[in-house]
Design a protein around this motif. Sequence first.
Motif, mmCIF file in Angstrom:
data_model
loop_
_atom_site.group_PDB
_atom_site.id
_atom_site.type_symbol
_atom_site.label_atom_id
_atom_site.label_comp_id
_atom_site.label_asym_id
_atom_site.label_seq_id
_atom_site.Cartn_x
_atom_site.Cartn_y
_atom_site.Cartn_z
ATOM 1 N N ILE A 1 173.208 122.879 70.542
ATOM 2 C CA ILE A 1 172.226 123.155 69.485
ATOM 3 C C ILE A 1 172.776 124.170 68.492
ATOM 4 O O ILE A 1 172.684 124.001 67.271
ATOM 5 N N LEU A 2 173.356 125.247 69.016
ATOM 6 C CA LEU A 2 173.830 126.335 68.155
ATOM 7 C C LEU A 2 175.093 125.942 67.380
ATOM 8 O O LEU A 2 175.317 126.411 66.262
ATOM 9 N N ASN A 3 175.902 125.075 67.959
ATOM 10 C CA ASN A 3 177.225 124.788 67.407
ATOM 11 C C ASN A 3 177.304 123.446 66.689
ATOM 12 O O ASN A 3 178.317 123.131 66.074
ATOM 13 N N PHE A 4 176.234 122.650 66.771
ATOM 14 C CA PHE A 4 176.284 121.287 66.256
ATOM 15 C C PHE A 4 176.376 121.266 64.731
ATOM 16 O O PHE A 4 175.627 121.959 64.044
ATOM 17 N N GLN A 5 177.291 120.465 64.215
ATOM 18 C CA GLN A 5 177.464 120.304 62.771
ATOM 19 C C GLN A 5 177.060 118.885 62.391
ATOM 20 O O GLN A 5 177.839 117.941 62.565
ATOM 21 N N PRO A 6 175.836 118.692 61.880
ATOM 22 C CA PRO A 6 175.369 117.329 61.576
ATOM 23 C C PRO A 6 176.168 116.697 60.444
ATOM 24 O O PRO A 6 176.645 117.365 59.535
ATOM 25 N N GLN A 7 176.270 115.371 60.509
ATOM 26 C CA GLN A 7 176.977 114.619 59.484
ATOM 27 C C GLN A 7 176.083 114.318 58.280
ATOM 28 O O GLN A 7 176.561 114.124 57.175
ATOM 29 N N GLN A 8 174.772 114.287 58.511
ATOM 30 C CA GLN A 8 173.821 114.000 57.443
ATOM 31 C C GLN A 8 172.863 115.173 57.276
ATOM 32 O O GLN A 8 172.754 116.034 58.152
ATOM 33 N N THR A 9 172.163 115.192 56.141
ATOM 34 C CA THR A 9 171.264 116.316 55.843
ATOM 35 C C THR A 9 169.788 115.960 55.976
ATOM 36 O O THR A 9 168.949 116.837 56.150
ATOM 37 N N GLY A 10 169.457 114.673 55.882
ATOM 38 C CA GLY A 10 168.061 114.258 55.835
ATOM 39 C C GLY A 10 167.405 114.121 57.199
ATOM 40 O O GLY A 10 167.974 114.482 58.233
ATOM 41 N N THR A 11 166.180 113.568 57.197
ATOM 42 C CA THR A 11 165.393 113.395 58.420
ATOM 43 C C THR A 11 164.836 111.982 58.481
ATOM 44 O O THR A 11 164.247 111.511 57.511
ATOM 45 N N ASP A 12 165.023 111.321 59.627
ATOM 46 C CA ASP A 12 164.420 110.006 59.846
ATOM 47 C C ASP A 12 163.859 109.971 61.269
ATOM 48 O O ASP A 12 164.544 109.574 62.217
ATOM 49 N N ILE A 13 162.606 110.417 61.394
ATOM 50 C CA ILE A 13 161.966 110.480 62.707
ATOM 51 C C ILE A 13 161.750 109.083 63.267
ATOM 52 O O ILE A 13 161.923 108.854 64.468
ATOM 53 N N ALA A 14 161.373 108.139 62.414
ATOM 54 C CA ALA A 14 161.120 106.767 62.875
ATOM 55 C C ALA A 14 162.357 106.187 63.552
ATOM 56 O O ALA A 14 162.272 105.571 64.625
ATOM 57 N N GLN A 15 163.525 106.378 62.941
ATOM 58 C CA GLN A 15 164.752 105.830 63.509
ATOM 59 C C GLN A 15 165.081 106.479 64.852
ATOM 60 O O GLN A 15 165.527 105.812 65.788
ATOM 61 N N ALA A 16 164.844 107.797 64.951
ATOM 62 C CA ALA A 16 165.107 108.504 66.210
ATOM 63 C C ALA A 16 164.226 107.979 67.331
ATOM 64 O O ALA A 16 164.690 107.769 68.457
ATOM 65 N N LEU A 17 162.943 107.732 67.031
ATOM 66 C CA LEU A 17 162.024 107.212 68.042
ATOM 67 C C LEU A 17 162.379 105.778 68.429
ATOM 68 O O LEU A 17 162.318 105.405 69.606
ATOM 69 N N GLN A 18 162.749 104.961 67.456
ATOM 70 C CA GLN A 18 163.164 103.582 67.747
ATOM 71 C C GLN A 18 164.381 103.574 68.674
ATOM 72 O O GLN A 18 164.441 102.804 69.641
ATOM 73 N N TYR A 19 165.343 104.423 68.368
ATOM 74 C CA TYR A 19 166.553 104.521 69.183
ATOM 75 C C TYR A 19 166.210 104.931 70.616
ATOM 76 O O TYR A 19 166.677 104.303 71.583
ATOM 77 N N PHE A 20 165.382 105.953 70.757
ATOM 78 C CA PHE A 20 165.057 106.432 72.102
ATOM 79 C C PHE A 20 164.314 105.368 72.905
ATOM 80 O O PHE A 20 164.594 105.154 74.085
ATOM 81 N N ASN A 21 163.347 104.705 72.281
ATOM 82 C CA ASN A 21 162.603 103.653 72.983
ATOM 83 C C ASN A 21 163.510 102.503 73.409
ATOM 84 O O ASN A 21 163.245 101.825 74.407
ATOM 85 N N ARG A 22 164.578 102.290 72.661
ATOM 86 C CA ARG A 22 165.519 101.205 72.976
ATOM 87 C C ARG A 22 166.417 101.566 74.156
ATOM 88 O O ARG A 22 166.714 100.712 74.998
ATOM 89 N N ILE A 23 166.843 102.834 74.246
ATOM 90 C CA ILE A 23 167.805 103.201 75.291
ATOM 91 C C ILE A 23 167.147 103.687 76.576
ATOM 92 O O ILE A 23 167.762 103.642 77.640
ATOM 93 N N GLU A 24 165.904 104.166 76.489
ATOM 94 C CA GLU A 24 165.259 104.744 77.664
ATOM 95 C C GLU A 24 164.060 103.900 78.083
ATOM 96 O O GLU A 24 162.992 103.975 77.492
ATOM 97 N N LYS A 25 164.264 103.108 79.127
ATOM 98 C CA LYS A 25 163.199 102.218 79.605
ATOM 99 C C LYS A 25 162.265 102.934 80.572
ATOM 100 O O LYS A 25 161.092 102.572 80.701
ATOM 101 N N LYS A 26 162.779 103.956 81.275
ATOM 102 C CA LYS A 26 161.957 104.681 82.237
ATOM 103 C C LYS A 26 160.986 105.599 81.500
ATOM 104 O O LYS A 26 161.361 106.274 80.540
ATOM 105 N N ARG A 27 159.731 105.620 81.962
ATOM 106 C CA ARG A 27 158.758 106.514 81.349
ATOM 107 C C ARG A 27 159.222 107.956 81.505
ATOM 108 O O ARG A 27 159.576 108.393 82.595
ATOM 109 N N SER A 28 159.237 108.699 80.404
ATOM 110 C CA SER A 28 159.769 110.060 80.386
ATOM 111 C C SER A 28 158.802 111.008 79.699
ATOM 112 O O SER A 28 157.918 110.587 78.949
#
Length: 273
Positions: free
Chosen positions: A145-172
Amino acid sequence: MVSSELAKKIRRIEITSQKLVDEIFSGEYRSGFRGKGMDFENIRQYIPGDDVRSIDWNVTAKYDKAFVKQFVEERELNLFLLIDMSRSNSFGRKKEFIAEIAATLALSATRNNDRVGVVFFTGSVEKLIPSQSGRRHVLSIIENILNFQPQQTGTDIAQALQYFNRIEKKRSVVFLISDFLDEGYEKELKASANRHDLIRIRVVDRAEERIPAGAIFTFEDLETGETLVMDNLKRDLRVEPPDGGSKRNLICIYTDEDYVKPLRQFFRRRGRA
């Protein structure tokens, strides 16, 4: 190689978060997030009074005696932190606050023998840390978290949620940590809440919500680089964040306040519920 300055930051956050977990959150976390399912344990012979719905009819037919399945509560949880690393979260103390909140949640999970994973996102998903348990894993999360250098500057919450729902089938149990300076993610938010136990944590600097009177201001959007000149000589203006839908399971934390109180209140409400 971790620099001495970064190592000191990581150690300070670990000490602060560990103290909070020891003194405050351990009990609240356990009561707020109980096991969500049942695991099969074994089969034993039927005893009068057992629930007939638990009878294993295949085994019963084989031995010509009634047998029942025994289950135990699934205790280990899978906790994921979806962390917004867009440039707007580098404003003020937001990034450091996010690291401390994430560390407290991750250490609480580890203390409870739960697994923790992380997704870093901006305008796209930039990094996945698969779920594991243990102190070393939590320290690695804090460092990232402290050291991460992001490649992009913007925010896309929808894409992050879509990605997580696709990779994580177990209820979390999912903590979505962001300033939520984004729009158009309500559909994905609802879908994620139906599939997982989703909690939103909004981290805010008060300077983002108020434009003081008496000057002409030039603002730069940290995510797009666009500038805006505003003549605000008459009165203070309040900036309303985008409405991300229901306030249920939403924790709002300001960087000039102690984040312990809203987190503790949330865990206690969950425990009573």
